[in-house]
Structure formats: C-alpha cells, structure tokens
Design an enzyme around this catalytic site. Structure first.
Site, PDB file in Angstrom:
ATOM      1  N   ASP A 159      -0.410   1.605   5.855  1.00  0.00           N
ATOM      2  CA  ASP A 159      -1.134   0.332   5.776  1.00  0.00           C
ATOM      3  C   ASP A 159      -0.345  -0.748   6.501  1.00  0.00           C
ATOM      4  OD1 ASP A 159      -3.296  -1.321   4.064  1.00  0.00           O
ATOM      5  OD2 ASP A 159      -1.412  -2.438   4.108  1.00  0.00           O
ATOM      6  N   TYR A 193       1.448  -8.862   9.906  1.00  0.00           N
ATOM      7  CA  TYR A 193       2.779  -8.324   9.576  1.00  0.00           C
ATOM      8  C   TYR A 193       3.676  -8.246  10.819  1.00  0.00           C
ATOM      9  CZ  TYR A 193       0.406  -6.613   5.300  1.00  0.00           C
ATOM     10  OH  TYR A 193      -0.329  -6.493   4.152  1.00  0.00           O
ATOM     11  N   LYS A 202      -5.529  -4.862   9.598  1.00  0.00           N
ATOM     12  CA  LYS A 202      -6.354  -5.945   9.040  1.00  0.00           C
ATOM     13  C   LYS A 202      -6.515  -7.091  10.028  1.00  0.00           C
ATOM     14  CE  LYS A 202      -4.106  -4.788   4.668  1.00  0.00           C
ATOM     15  NZ  LYS A 202      -2.652  -4.669   4.940  1.00  0.00           N
ATOM     16  N   HIS A 213      -8.712  -9.458   6.140  1.00  0.00           N
ATOM     17  CA  HIS A 213      -7.507  -9.599   5.300  1.00  0.00           C
ATOM     18  C   HIS A 213      -7.730 -10.517   4.084  1.00  0.00           C
ATOM     19  CE1 HIS A 213      -2.873  -9.169   5.776  1.00  0.00           C
ATOM     20  NE2 HIS A 213      -3.196  -9.249   4.505  1.00  0.00           N
TER      21      HIS A 213
HETATM   22  P1  NAD Z   1       5.130  -3.539  -3.811  1.00  0.00           P
HETATM   23  O1  NAD Z   1       4.554  -3.721  -5.156  1.00  0.00           O
HETATM   24  O2  NAD Z   1       4.870  -2.285  -3.055  1.00  0.00           O
HETATM   25  O3  NAD Z   1       6.672  -3.790  -4.020  1.00  0.00           O
HETATM   26  C1  NAD Z   1       7.590  -3.655  -2.986  1.00  0.00           C
HETATM   27  C2  NAD Z   1       8.967  -3.877  -3.626  1.00  0.00           C
HETATM   28  O4  NAD Z   1       9.224  -2.826  -4.550  1.00  0.00           O
HETATM   29  C3  NAD Z   1      10.055  -3.844  -2.583  1.00  0.00           C
HETATM   30  O5  NAD Z   1      10.968  -4.866  -2.891  1.00  0.00           O
HETATM   31  C4  NAD Z   1      10.696  -2.487  -2.766  1.00  0.00           C
HETATM   32  O6  NAD Z   1      12.056  -2.522  -2.494  1.00  0.00           O
HETATM   33  C5  NAD Z   1      10.464  -2.209  -4.235  1.00  0.00           C
HETATM   34  N1  NAD Z   1      10.338  -0.760  -4.476  1.00  0.00           N
HETATM   35  C6  NAD Z   1       9.627   0.129  -3.769  1.00  0.00           C
HETATM   36  N2  NAD Z   1       9.764   1.364  -4.283  1.00  0.00           N
HETATM   37  C7  NAD Z   1      10.598   1.251  -5.337  1.00  0.00           C
HETATM   38  C8  NAD Z   1      11.129   2.167  -6.263  1.00  0.00           C
HETATM   39  N3  NAD Z   1      10.832   3.460  -6.206  1.00  0.00           N
HETATM   40  N4  NAD Z   1      11.959   1.693  -7.236  1.00  0.00           N
HETATM   41  C9  NAD Z   1      12.259   0.391  -7.327  1.00  0.00           C
HETATM   42  N5  NAD Z   1      11.778  -0.538  -6.457  1.00  0.00           N
HETATM   43  C10 NAD Z   1      10.966  -0.110  -5.478  1.00  0.00           C
HETATM   44  O7  NAD Z   1       4.699  -4.839  -2.936  1.00  0.00           O
HETATM   45  P2  NAD Z   1       4.075  -5.094  -1.503  1.00  0.00           P
HETATM   46  O8  NAD Z   1       4.893  -4.505  -0.434  1.00  0.00           O
HETATM   47  O9  NAD Z   1       3.810  -6.538  -1.426  1.00  0.00           O
HETATM   48  O10 NAD Z   1       2.662  -4.348  -1.574  1.00  0.00           O
HETATM   49  C11 NAD Z   1       2.460  -3.067  -1.046  1.00  0.00           C
HETATM   50  C12 NAD Z   1       1.694  -3.129   0.251  1.00  0.00           C
HETATM   51  O11 NAD Z   1       0.424  -3.746   0.055  1.00  0.00           O
HETATM   52  C13 NAD Z   1       2.333  -4.028   1.317  1.00  0.00           C
HETATM   53  O12 NAD Z   1       3.489  -3.482   1.872  1.00  0.00           O
HETATM   54  C14 NAD Z   1       1.185  -4.223   2.235  1.00  0.00           C
HETATM   55  O13 NAD Z   1       0.993  -3.082   3.049  1.00  0.00           O
HETATM   56  C15 NAD Z   1       0.047  -4.407   1.245  1.00  0.00           C
HETATM   57  N6  NAD Z   1      -0.212  -5.835   0.907  1.00  0.00           N
HETATM   58  C16 NAD Z   1      -1.446  -6.348   1.190  1.00  0.00           C
HETATM   59  C17 NAD Z   1      -1.744  -7.662   0.899  1.00  0.00           C
HETATM   60  C18 NAD Z   1      -3.107  -8.182   1.207  1.00  0.00           C
HETATM   61  O14 NAD Z   1      -3.313  -9.399   1.146  1.00  0.00           O
HETATM   62  N7  NAD Z   1      -4.057  -7.318   1.555  1.00  0.00           N
HETATM   63  C19 NAD Z   1      -0.792  -8.494   0.307  1.00  0.00           C
HETATM   64  C20 NAD Z   1       0.461  -7.960   0.016  1.00  0.00           C
HETATM   65  C21 NAD Z   1       0.731  -6.639   0.304  1.00  0.00           C
END
Ligand code: NAD
Length: 275
Positions: A44, A49, A74, A107
């Site tokens: 994704d 980004y 997106k 988005h």
């Molecule tokens: P997330 O909930 O995936 O959290 C990421 C955080 O969790 C990072 O700091 C990472 O180090 C930590 N993490 C990952 N795996 C872990 C583990 N096994 N143990 C402990 N910590 C861990 O948050 P995100 O990245 O914001 O969301 C996931 C994805 O969603 C994004 O990367 C993006 O692709 C998408 N996204 C979309 C929107 C949107 O508006 N459509 C907004 C935000 C994110």
C-alpha cells in the site's frame, strides 16, 4: 498463509499487506524487496507518501510476476477533479514502473473542495481503461458514500479508514457490510501512538497464545474480516506481522478485543479535515 477477500469488482485482495506511510523513498526499495521476499503480496502506497519510485524499485528487484502482487496507490487531494486524476495516476504508474495498479483510492473526501464525486467519475474511466483494476476510497464517511451511490454506477470496492482497537468504526463497518464494501484498516496498530503492551487484555491474549501483542491485534483485524496494512521497516517486525496469518483467536478472545473500543480517533476527522 494470508487469505484473500473477494471485492465487489470481481477481483481479490490479500487480507494483509505492507503499509508504507513515512517510509522514505530511499528506504522503500529495501523494505519492499524484504517484505516480498518474506512473503508479502500486497503493498500500500500513495502519491503523497513520495515513495512510489522506491516502492517500484523494490517490486522490480523482487523479480515476482506482476500478477502475483497486489499494489494500491492513492489520488492526493490537490489532484481531485473530473480530469486531473488521469495525469495523477499516470505519474504514479511511471514512478512505480507499472502499467496498472490493482487498487486506486481517492485518499480523502476533502469535502471543502467538493470534488470527490467528479474524481470518482474519473476513476471509473481509468478502471474501464485498465489503468486500475479496482477502484475505491479512503477516509469516506457515510454521507460521502451515499453521494457516490446516488450519483455513480460503481460501489467502491474498499474504504480504507483509521481502525485499531481504540477506534473500531462499528457504524461505518455496518454500512460497508450492507453496501458490499470491504473495510481496510489504516493505523491498525494505533500508529505507535498508544502502547499495545500496556493494554492488559491484549497482553493477556498474547500470553495465552504465545504471540506478540502486535500479532494479536493484527489477527483480530483479520478475523474481523478487515484488510490490514501494518507498516514496519524492520525485517524482524515484517516477519512478525506476516505471521499473524498463522494465529487463531478464540471467540472469547475476539470478544475481549471488541470490548476495547473507546471511540478514540488518532488522525483527522475526514468530514472536518481542511486539507
Ligand atoms: P501502523 O498502525 O501500521 O503503525 C506503525 C507503527 O507501528 C510504526 O511505528 C512501527 O514501527 C510500529 N510497528 C510495526 N510493527 C510492529 C510490531 N510488530 N511491534 C511493535 N511495533 C510495530 O500505522 P500506519 O503506518 O500509520 O498505518 C499503516 C498503513 O496504513 C500506512 O503505512 C499507510 O500505508 C496506510 N495509511 C493510510 C492512511 C490514509 O489516510 N488512507 C493514513 C495513514 C496510514
């Protein structure tokens, strides 16, 4: 093993994928290549980004056949409109080095622009031309979905929204289920903004199953029928997150997770966002 869910477009989406928000372009190649090597088949990204080139390089270096990979990108808010999405998607495809994405999302609804319906009509054309196999939305609220339903011929395949243990989106998920829209969870681990290990119920389930707290949360998303795209740049955590596919939570453990809902939004309210 990561299962896939059928979308209303007639295509399938792998239930767990790699999120890439905040992964710098220079790191994205390594992370995406690592993830694919470990077994991820769903990536994704988004134009905003600014890592589509790195993601594309990672895909290319994996040597995986295009048909074996599911790629989402997106449309950013400033590119919304009746004609703009075509150039925006072409630019994304150029950067990704692909001739189509599997899923193209609006988005944010960005209601202050009032261009999401026009953008949706444009995405329908891009889908018909094969540049996006399926189309969907992100951060759409019921009123935005209502408008698309009333004024277009396509129900979004997916709505990607903020969803984690403290913000479970019950109302929107019911609405999606009625309309045949799949719910995709962004920020599935709470974006690291609250500590999963400090939530006794999650820690308890982790102890009971021998899994990590992240795996418990990701498994909960999967068993709820959600699509989940956790982000990590660490190979160990990528492996850990993918292994949530092997876990099984009991009905009681699922109920315990559902009880964590607090209505705690971590990101912007899409209806009020001013970007
Ligand atoms: P997330 O909930 O995936 O959290 C990421 C955080 O969790 C990072 O700091 C990472 O180090 C930590 N993490 C990952 N795996 C872990 C583990 N096994 N143990 C402990 N910590 C861990 O948050 P995100 O990245 O914001 O969301 C996931 C994805 O969603 C994004 O990367 C993006 O692709 C998408 N996204 C979309 C929107 C949107 O508006 N459509 C907004 C935000 C994110």
């Amino acid at each position: 093993m990561i299962s896939s869910l059928p979308m209303n477009s007639g295509h399938e989406i792998p239930q767990l994928g790699l999120g890439t928000y905040l992964i710098p372009d220079d790191d994205a190649e390594r992370v995406v290549a690592d993830a694919i090597e470990l077994g991820y088949r769903h990536i994704d990204t988004a134009a905003i980004y600014e890592n589509e080139e790195g993601v594309g390089k990672g895909i290319a270096s994996s040597g995986l056949s295009r048909d074996d990979l599911f790629v989402t990108t997106k449309l950013w808010n400033t590119e919304q409109g009746r004609t703009e999405p075509r150039d925006a998607l072409r630019r994304s495809l150029d950067k990704l080095g692909l001739d189509r994405v599997d899923l193209y999302l609006i988005h944010w609804p960005s209601p202050m622009r009032d261009r999401y319906l026009d953008s949706w009509l444009a995405l329908e054309e891009l889908r018909d031309e094969g540049l996006a196999t399926s189309i969907g939305v992100s951060n759409f609220q019921p009123e935005h979905l209502d408008r698309l339903a009333a004024e277009s011929a396509t129900i979004p395949a997916v709505n990607q929204v903020e969803l984690h243990p403290y913000f479970q989106q019950g109302v929107l998920r019911d609405r999606h289920a009625q309309a045949g829209i799949l719910t995709e969870s962004w920020g599935p681990l709470g974006q690291g903004k609250y500590s999963l290990a400090d939530i006794p119920e999650i820690q308890q389930i982790a102890d009971e199953t021998g899994a990590t707290v992240a795996q418990v949360v990701l498994r909960w998303h999967i068993q709820e029928g959600l699509i989940v795209i956790p982000k990590s740049v660490s190979t160990d955590r990528l492996r850990e997150n993918l292994a949530a596919g092997e876990l099984e939570l009991s009905a009681d453990q699922m109920e315990l997770m559902r009880g964590l809902e607090r209505g705690q939004r971590l990101g912007p309210d899409p209806s009020e966002a001013t970007f």
